[in-house]
Design a protein around this motif. Structure first.
Motif, PDB file in Angstrom:
ATOM      1  N   ASN A  18      30.036  11.456  44.562  1.00 35.04           N
ATOM      2  CA  ASN A  18      29.211  10.255  44.339  1.00 35.04           C
ATOM      3  C   ASN A  18      28.100  10.571  43.351  1.00 35.04           C
ATOM      4  OD1 ASN A  18      29.315   9.898  47.859  1.00 35.04           O
ATOM      5  ND2 ASN A  18      30.483   8.645  46.442  1.00 35.04           N
ATOM      6  N   TYR A 126      38.065  -7.148  49.584  1.00 30.44           N
ATOM      7  CA  TYR A 126      36.994  -6.225  49.195  1.00 30.44           C
ATOM      8  C   TYR A 126      36.707  -6.234  47.680  1.00 30.44           C
ATOM      9  CZ  TYR A 126      35.064  -1.381  48.909  1.00 30.44           C
ATOM     10  OH  TYR A 126      34.314  -0.271  48.657  1.00 30.44           O
ATOM     11  N   GLN A 146      35.910   7.297  38.577  1.00 34.29           N
ATOM     12  CA  GLN A 146      37.228   6.821  38.138  1.00 34.29           C
ATOM     13  C   GLN A 146      37.962   6.023  39.211  1.00 34.29           C
ATOM     14  OE1 GLN A 146      40.254   9.631  37.551  1.00 34.29           O
ATOM     15  NE2 GLN A 146      40.951   8.774  35.611  1.00 34.29           N
ATOM     16  N   GLN A 148      37.030   3.717  40.940  1.00 37.44           N
ATOM     17  CA  GLN A 148      36.622   2.311  41.024  1.00 37.44           C
ATOM     18  C   GLN A 148      37.032   1.495  39.797  1.00 37.44           C
ATOM     19  OE1 GLN A 148      35.200   0.756  43.662  1.00 37.44           O
ATOM     20  NE2 GLN A 148      35.437   2.662  44.779  1.00 37.44           N
ATOM     21  N   GLN A 181      35.334  11.999  35.513  1.00 42.98           N
ATOM     22  CA  GLN A 181      34.506  11.361  36.526  1.00 42.98           C
ATOM     23  C   GLN A 181      35.087  11.456  37.933  1.00 42.98           C
ATOM     24  OE1 GLN A 181      34.126   7.525  34.748  1.00 42.98           O
ATOM     25  NE2 GLN A 181      32.028   7.905  34.152  1.00 42.98           N
ATOM     26  N   LYS A 192      40.825  13.204  45.841  1.00 42.30           N
ATOM     27  CA  LYS A 192      39.429  13.112  45.400  1.00 42.30           C
ATOM     28  C   LYS A 192      38.489  13.566  46.528  1.00 42.30           C
ATOM     29  CE  LYS A 192      38.489   8.340  46.771  1.00 42.30           C
ATOM     30  NZ  LYS A 192      37.900   7.044  46.473  1.00 42.30           N
ATOM     31  N   LYS A 195      34.189  10.597  51.240  1.00 36.20           N
ATOM     32  CA  LYS A 195      33.419  10.521  52.480  1.00 36.20           C
ATOM     33  C   LYS A 195      34.337  10.426  53.686  1.00 36.20           C
ATOM     34  CE  LYS A 195      29.910   7.767  50.266  1.00 36.20           C
ATOM     35  NZ  LYS A 195      29.533   6.394  49.983  1.00 36.20           N
TER      36      LYS A 195
HETATM   37  P1  TYM Z   1      31.623   4.325  46.991  1.00 37.05           P
HETATM   38  O1  TYM Z   1      30.480   4.060  47.899  1.00 37.05           O
HETATM   39  O2  TYM Z   1      32.902   4.787  47.594  1.00 37.05           O
HETATM   40  O3  TYM Z   1      31.206   5.387  45.921  1.00 37.05           O
HETATM   41  C1  TYM Z   1      30.018   5.289  45.147  1.00 37.05           C
HETATM   42  C2  TYM Z   1      30.257   5.817  43.744  1.00 37.05           C
HETATM   43  O4  TYM Z   1      30.698   7.183  43.791  1.00 37.05           O
HETATM   44  C3  TYM Z   1      31.884   7.329  43.002  1.00 37.05           C
HETATM   45  N1  TYM Z   1      32.740   8.388  43.587  1.00 37.05           N
HETATM   46  C4  TYM Z   1      33.236   9.417  42.901  1.00 37.05           C
HETATM   47  N2  TYM Z   1      33.106   9.774  41.609  1.00 37.05           N
HETATM   48  C5  TYM Z   1      33.731  10.907  41.219  1.00 37.05           C
HETATM   49  N3  TYM Z   1      34.450  11.690  42.040  1.00 37.05           N
HETATM   50  C6  TYM Z   1      34.610  11.382  43.343  1.00 37.05           C
HETATM   51  N4  TYM Z   1      35.309  12.185  44.146  1.00 37.05           N
HETATM   52  C7  TYM Z   1      33.995  10.184  43.823  1.00 37.05           C
HETATM   53  N5  TYM Z   1      33.921   9.574  45.035  1.00 37.05           N
HETATM   54  C8  TYM Z   1      33.161   8.474  44.871  1.00 37.05           C
HETATM   55  C9  TYM Z   1      32.549   5.963  43.062  1.00 37.05           C
HETATM   56  O5  TYM Z   1      33.427   5.772  41.984  1.00 37.05           O
HETATM   57  C10 TYM Z   1      31.363   5.032  43.007  1.00 37.05           C
HETATM   58  O6  TYM Z   1      30.951   4.813  41.668  1.00 37.05           O
HETATM   59  N6  TYM Z   1      33.438  -0.245  46.008  1.00 37.05           N
HETATM   60  C11 TYM Z   1      32.406   0.714  45.640  1.00 37.05           C
HETATM   61  C12 TYM Z   1      31.002   0.187  45.805  1.00 37.05           C
HETATM   62  C13 TYM Z   1      30.707  -1.087  45.108  1.00 37.05           C
HETATM   63  C14 TYM Z   1      30.458  -1.281  43.725  1.00 37.05           C
HETATM   64  C15 TYM Z   1      30.182  -2.669  43.572  1.00 37.05           C
HETATM   65  C16 TYM Z   1      30.443  -0.435  42.631  1.00 37.05           C
HETATM   66  C17 TYM Z   1      30.598  -2.308  45.700  1.00 37.05           C
HETATM   67  N7  TYM Z   1      30.284  -3.248  44.770  1.00 37.05           N
HETATM   68  C18 TYM Z   1      29.905  -3.228  42.317  1.00 37.05           C
HETATM   69  C19 TYM Z   1      30.159  -1.003  41.377  1.00 37.05           C
HETATM   70  C20 TYM Z   1      29.902  -2.361  41.252  1.00 37.05           C
HETATM   71  C21 TYM Z   1      32.546   1.936  46.525  1.00 37.05           C
HETATM   72  O7  TYM Z   1      33.105   1.875  47.593  1.00 37.05           O
HETATM   73  O8  TYM Z   1      31.879   3.045  46.082  1.00 37.05           O
END
Ligand code: TYM
Length: 333
Positions: A18, A126, A146, A148, A181, A192, A195
């Motif tokens: 994150n 979602y 990536q 998302q 990313q 990946k 959480k």
């Molecule tokens: P979430 O809460 O799972 O993760 C938050 C951000 O962390 C990034 N991320 C990662 N990046 C690189 N490597 C990883 N292993 C990794 N794990 C998580 C995610 O890409 C994210 O940027 N649906 C979204 C939250 C959301 C959102 C939005 C984002 C809701 N509305 C509007 C942008 C715009 C989510 O569950 O992120």
């Protein structure tokens, strides 16, 4: 004008994926003086079964963590999604513009629903709520990891669809696709860092103590070659470590590899892992300390969120009025 929006779920701890995939970039953008809005997306986090007490704690914890990482409420709008009513309202409108089959193609739904007997409808829609988050602020840039990107593409499509049907309303959204990313699990570099992974050894949490970080890094799955090289396809384990190293220092993967070229890395790259551990610990120590200071000030955290709600609501209300007008909810003849 450029407006940047992104969100994060208040589930558990922030991990290094994150941080490197999203939050580190948010702070750079904020410090460059961009117009930035960050949301703690509590509505998204209840799409899987949750405990109310835990959620409410996690919202404050995520607020403290983001501030500790460097989000500055004077420069950024930081707010809690559910406190701005129009997210759910716009989600409904956008739901009317997308199809069942379009949403079925999104991979996260498949992954998350695999283990569930009864799949909540909210898990399915979602990404539509995510699109509403973005469009409500007329965001032009959405910095995410990536995993998302496909959700942002849906938002992009929905903006275009709305504009075509009801007149130009939403700006086009820029999606940055960057393979680096994606930070991988330390236990299985084909997955990946996440959480929701059962084993906490698979991820480095931002608030982990140095001993824990070192322990997890030592056990990170690599291979039997003791040289440090960056070959994501052939050597995903060590390449993931180099990616982390590179993103934390701003050096390129090649630069990292040549810097440790002469190092006797020992068995299973142990010495390299310790070099990287130093870099990580140095980065995370001040964040952890600032977090423990902030978490003891819930009134301050609540104040930050209240202020964020106010500022976010101002922008969101304008867009929502415009949407209502355009789709014919107003009858001002
Ligand atoms: P979430 O809460 O799972 O993760 C938050 C951000 O962390 C990034 N991320 C990662 N990046 C690189 N490597 C990883 N292993 C990794 N794990 C998580 C995610 O890409 C994210 O940027 N649906 C979204 C939250 C959301 C959102 C939005 C984002 C809701 N509305 C509007 C942008 C715009 C989510 O569950 O992120």
């Amino acid at each position: 004008p450029k407006r940047i929006f992104s969100g994060i779920q208040p589930t558990g701890n922030l991990h290094l994926g994150n941080y490197l995939g999203a939050v580190q970039k948010w702070i750079q953008l904020q410090d460059n003086g961009e117009n930035v809005i960050w949301s703690i997306v509590d509505m998204h986090s209840i799409t899987l079964p949750h405990d109310p007490k835990e959620l409410s704690n996690n919202i404050l914890k995520m607020t403290a963590t983001l501030l500790a990482c460097g989000i500055d409420p004077k420069k950024s709008i930081l707010f809690q999604q559910s406190t701005v009513d129009t997210h759910a309202q716009l989600c409904w409108i956008l739901g009317c513009l997308t199809s069942f089959t379009r949403l079925a193609r999104l991979p996260q739904f498949k992954e998350k629903s695999e283990t569930l007997k009864s799949i909540p409808l909210s898990l399915y829609i979602y990404p539509v709520l995510q699109a509403a988050d973005i469009l409500l602020y007329k965001a032009t840039d959405v910095p995410v990891g990536q995993d998302q990107v496909q959700h942002i593409q849906l938002a992009q499509e929905l903006a275009i669809k709305f504009n075509k049907k009801f007149g130009n309303t939403f700006p086009s959204i820029c999606v940055v696709e960057d393979a680096s990313q994606r930070i991988k699990s330390l236990r299985d570099p084909s997955k990946k860092m996440s959480k929701s992974d059962q084993t906490s050894k698979s991820r480095l949490d931002i608030l982990d103590k140095p001993e824990i970080l070192i322990e997890k890094l030592k056990k990170a799955v690599t291979d039997f070659t003791s040289k440090v090289t960056y070959e994501p396809e052939k050597r995903p384990g060590v390449s993931n470590l180099v990616t982390i190293h590179s993103m934390l220092t701003g050096k390129s993967p090649d630069q990292i590899c040549s810097e440790v070229e002469g190092l006797d890395t020992g068995k299973y790259l142990l010495i390299y892992k310790l070099v990287l551990a130093d870099v990580i610990v140095e980065k995370l120590n001040p964040i952890r300390e600032e977090f423990s200071r902030l978490i003891r000030e819930p009134a301050y955290l609540q104040e930050v969120l209240r202020n964020g709600t106010e500022r976010a609501t101002e922008i969101a209300s304008d867009s929502w009025c415009e949407v209502r007008n355009k789709i014919g909810f107003e009858n001002d003849i």
